[in-house]
Design an enzyme around this catalytic site. Structure first.
Site, short mmCIF file in Angstrom:
data_model
loop_
_atom_site.label_atom_id
_atom_site.label_comp_id
_atom_site.label_asym_id
_atom_site.label_seq_id
_atom_site.Cartn_x
_atom_site.Cartn_y
_atom_site.Cartn_z
N CYS A 140 0.91 -1.33 0.29
CA CYS A 140 0.06 0.02 0.04
C CYS A 140 0.74 1.35 0.09
CB CYS A 140 -0.88 0.11 1.34
SG CYS A 140 -0.01 -0.48 2.70
N HIS A 220 -2.73 5.55 6.47
CA HIS A 220 -1.34 6.17 6.29
C HIS A 220 -1.42 7.54 6.13
CE1 HIS A 220 -0.14 1.77 6.33
NE2 HIS A 220 -0.36 1.55 5.34
N1 LIG Z 1 -4.03 -4.99 5.14
C1 LIG Z 1 -3.07 -4.19 4.14
O1 LIG Z 1 -3.34 -3.04 4.77
C2 LIG Z 1 -2.60 -4.61 2.98
C3 LIG Z 1 -2.35 -3.54 2.06
C4 LIG Z 1 -1.76 -3.84 1.01
C5 LIG Z 1 -1.12 -5.29 0.87
N2 LIG Z 1 -1.36 -6.21 1.63
C6 LIG Z 1 -0.82 -7.44 1.62
O2 LIG Z 1 -1.94 -8.26 1.19
C7 LIG Z 1 -1.67 -9.49 1.55
C8 LIG Z 1 -2.88 -10.10 2.35
O3 LIG Z 1 -3.02 -9.15 3.50
P1 LIG Z 1 -4.37 -9.02 4.34
O4 LIG Z 1 -4.37 -7.79 5.13
O5 LIG Z 1 -5.43 -9.05 3.17
O6 LIG Z 1 -4.28 -10.50 4.96
P2 LIG Z 1 -5.73 -10.82 5.76
O7 LIG Z 1 -6.67 -10.01 6.23
O8 LIG Z 1 -5.08 -11.76 7.15
O9 LIG Z 1 -6.13 -12.08 4.85
C9 LIG Z 1 -5.51 -13.23 4.71
C10 LIG Z 1 -6.68 -13.99 4.11
O10 LIG Z 1 -6.14 -15.28 3.37
C11 LIG Z 1 -6.85 -16.52 4.23
N3 LIG Z 1 -5.81 -17.48 4.38
C12 LIG Z 1 -4.82 -17.74 5.51
N4 LIG Z 1 -3.99 -18.61 5.28
C13 LIG Z 1 -4.40 -19.15 3.86
C14 LIG Z 1 -3.91 -20.23 3.16
N5 LIG Z 1 -2.93 -20.93 3.50
N6 LIG Z 1 -4.57 -20.77 2.28
C15 LIG Z 1 -5.97 -20.00 1.70
N7 LIG Z 1 -6.15 -18.82 2.37
C16 LIG Z 1 -5.54 -18.49 3.49
C17 LIG Z 1 -7.25 -15.89 5.49
O11 LIG Z 1 -8.34 -16.76 5.82
P3 LIG Z 1 -8.18 -17.90 6.66
O12 LIG Z 1 -7.38 -17.47 7.90
O13 LIG Z 1 -9.36 -18.58 7.05
O14 LIG Z 1 -7.32 -19.12 5.86
C18 LIG Z 1 -7.69 -14.64 5.05
O15 LIG Z 1 -8.91 -14.73 4.45
C19 LIG Z 1 -0.32 -9.80 2.40
O16 LIG Z 1 0.66 -9.67 1.28
C20 LIG Z 1 -0.17 -8.05 2.64
O17 LIG Z 1 0.97 -7.78 2.96
C21 LIG Z 1 -2.08 -5.86 2.87
#
Ligand SMILES: NC(=O)c1ccc[n+]([C@@H]2O[C@H](COP(=O)([O-])OP(=O)(O)OC[C@H]3O[C@@H](n4cnc5c(N)ncnc54)[C@H](OP(=O)(O)O)[C@@H]3O)[C@@H](O)[C@H]2O)c1
Length: 342
Positions: A140, A220
């Site tokens: 982000c 941010h």
């Molecule tokens: N949040 C932010 O502000 C943001 C911004 C930009 C980029 N990102 C990036 O985007 C990515 C995702 O982040 P997020 O914030 O969206 O994370 P998140 O909210 O924790 O979501 C992760 C998702 O993946 C699922 N998951 C976990 N382990 C898994 C597996 N082994 N197989 C399939 N699904 C799985 C989780 O559900 P279950 O636990 O039920 O599996 C959840 O639905 C990361 O690389 C992060 O750095 C995040």
């Protein structure tokens, strides 16, 4: 024929990508995946997405009345492109699966850059992602920096950049960390990883970043200083930023706002889905030009800013269009970008 896309991981980023893909005329959502049968699984079903889970978890989901369409392997097999939105570091572990099933994949900024052939930002390097197998949409903060840099770089020669990144402590839904009662040096070294990440897209850029995390979950904020090769005028900078895709200028004086809380409130008042602001918000009053130096302040909605770039990445790797302007036009029109502002 529409490109069939699946989203592995239905969390903060995955659920927004699924919605955005389902709004594109040239794409369709095959399904989304989760490993835990919690509220997000119910949300996925209620929003009309097919849910795929690991084979050994199917019974666990179904015992709770959550309908499962198949395994994650089934979902990937039936798709043309996978968007991996699993937690940071998990995407890399899935790469072998995507490879073995012969599917191109888009990873998120939490993965290391070497997970993909190219780190991606539409404005800066769309052409480098054309036809690639593995693309990583940068984080982000990096996306926000690249939006402003990419926009200015088209018109002015940049010599050097310094940015202070004031990061939110946690996302609103998180219960395991933050809001913290501290200002955390995040990390305590210079440059922070953000400058290094920007250089995965623009390797020749001279950029340094410093980052701190603060007790907020909404957005941010960056304080950015850019030195150019030649003197420039404030009005030229404003004109360029105003017409840049995915950037909105907010005049603090005119609207009587000066905080991320009020930005989020406007998004709520304008009925933006999940109060998302995928545009980069530049505070117009902060834009200050002295000779060849520009200073500005910008705010970044971390949960939604990378969503348009994920949609664009699908078009780049499948070559639905080789033209970044056309790609952004289609994505943005269907996401209502820049159309809501007061
Ligand atoms: N949040 C932010 O502000 C943001 C911004 C930009 C980029 N990102 C990036 O985007 C990515 C995702 O982040 P997020 O914030 O969206 O994370 P998140 O909210 O924790 O979501 C992760 C998702 O993946 C699922 N998951 C976990 N382990 C898994 C597996 N082994 N197989 C399939 N699904 C799985 C989780 O559900 P279950 O636990 O039920 O599996 C959840 O639905 C990361 O690389 C992060 O750095 C995040």
């Amino acid at each position: 024929m529409r490109v069939r896309v699946c989203i592995n991981g239905f969390g903060t980023i995955g659920k927004r990508i699924a919605d955005a893909i389902s709004r594109q005329p040239d794409m369709e959502v095959v399904g989304v995946s989760k490993t835990r049968p919690n509220y997000e699984a119910f949300v996925a079903i209620r929003r009309g997405f097919k849910l795929y889970v690991p084979k050994d978890k199917i019974l666990e989901f179904e015992n709770l009345g959550i309908k499962v369409a198949g395994t994650i392997e089934d979902m990937v097999s039936s798709s043309d492109v996978v968007i991996d939105a699993t937690p940071a570091g998990t995407g890399a572990k899935y790469k072998d699966l995507y490879k073995s099933l012969g599917k191109p994949a888009i990873f998120q900024g939490g993965e290391k850059a070497d997970v993909a052939d190219v780190s991606f930002n539409t404005l800066c390097n769309y052409d480098k992602a054309l036809g690639k197998r593995y693309v990583r949409v940068v984080s982000c903060n990096t996306t926000a920096l690249l939006r402003v840099i990419g926009s200015l770089k088209r018109y002015f020669r940049i010599r050097k950049i310094f940015a202070v990144i004031v990061r939110r402590g946690a996302d609103p839904k998180e219960i395991k960390r933050g809001p913290i009662n501290a200002i955390v040096l995040d990390p305590p070294k210079v440059p922070s990883h953000h400058a290094i990440d920007v250089k995965t897209v623009l390797p020749d850029l001279d950029i340094t970043t410093v980052a701190v995390a603060v007790p907020t979950t909404l957005m941010h904020t960056h304080i950015v200083r850019i030195e150019f090769e030649e003197p420039l005028s404030r009005s030229d900078v404003v004109r360029v930023l105003e017409k840049s895709p995915r950037i909105i200028l907010v005049n603090s004086d005119r609207y009587g706002i000066r905080s991320t809380a009020e930005l989020a409130e406007i998004a709520r008042d304008m009925s933006r889905s999940r109060y998302d602001i995928p545009e980069l918000v530049i505070w117009e009053d902060s834009i200050t030009v002295t000779g060849s130096e520009l200073i500005l302040v910008q705010s970044v909605h971390q949960e939604s800013i990378v969503i348009p770039e994920n949609v664009d990445a699908v078009r780049a790797i499948t070559r639905l269009t080789d033209n970044p302007e056309e790609c952004m036009r289609i994505t943005d029109e269907n996401l209502g970008i820049k159309r809501w502002w007061i």
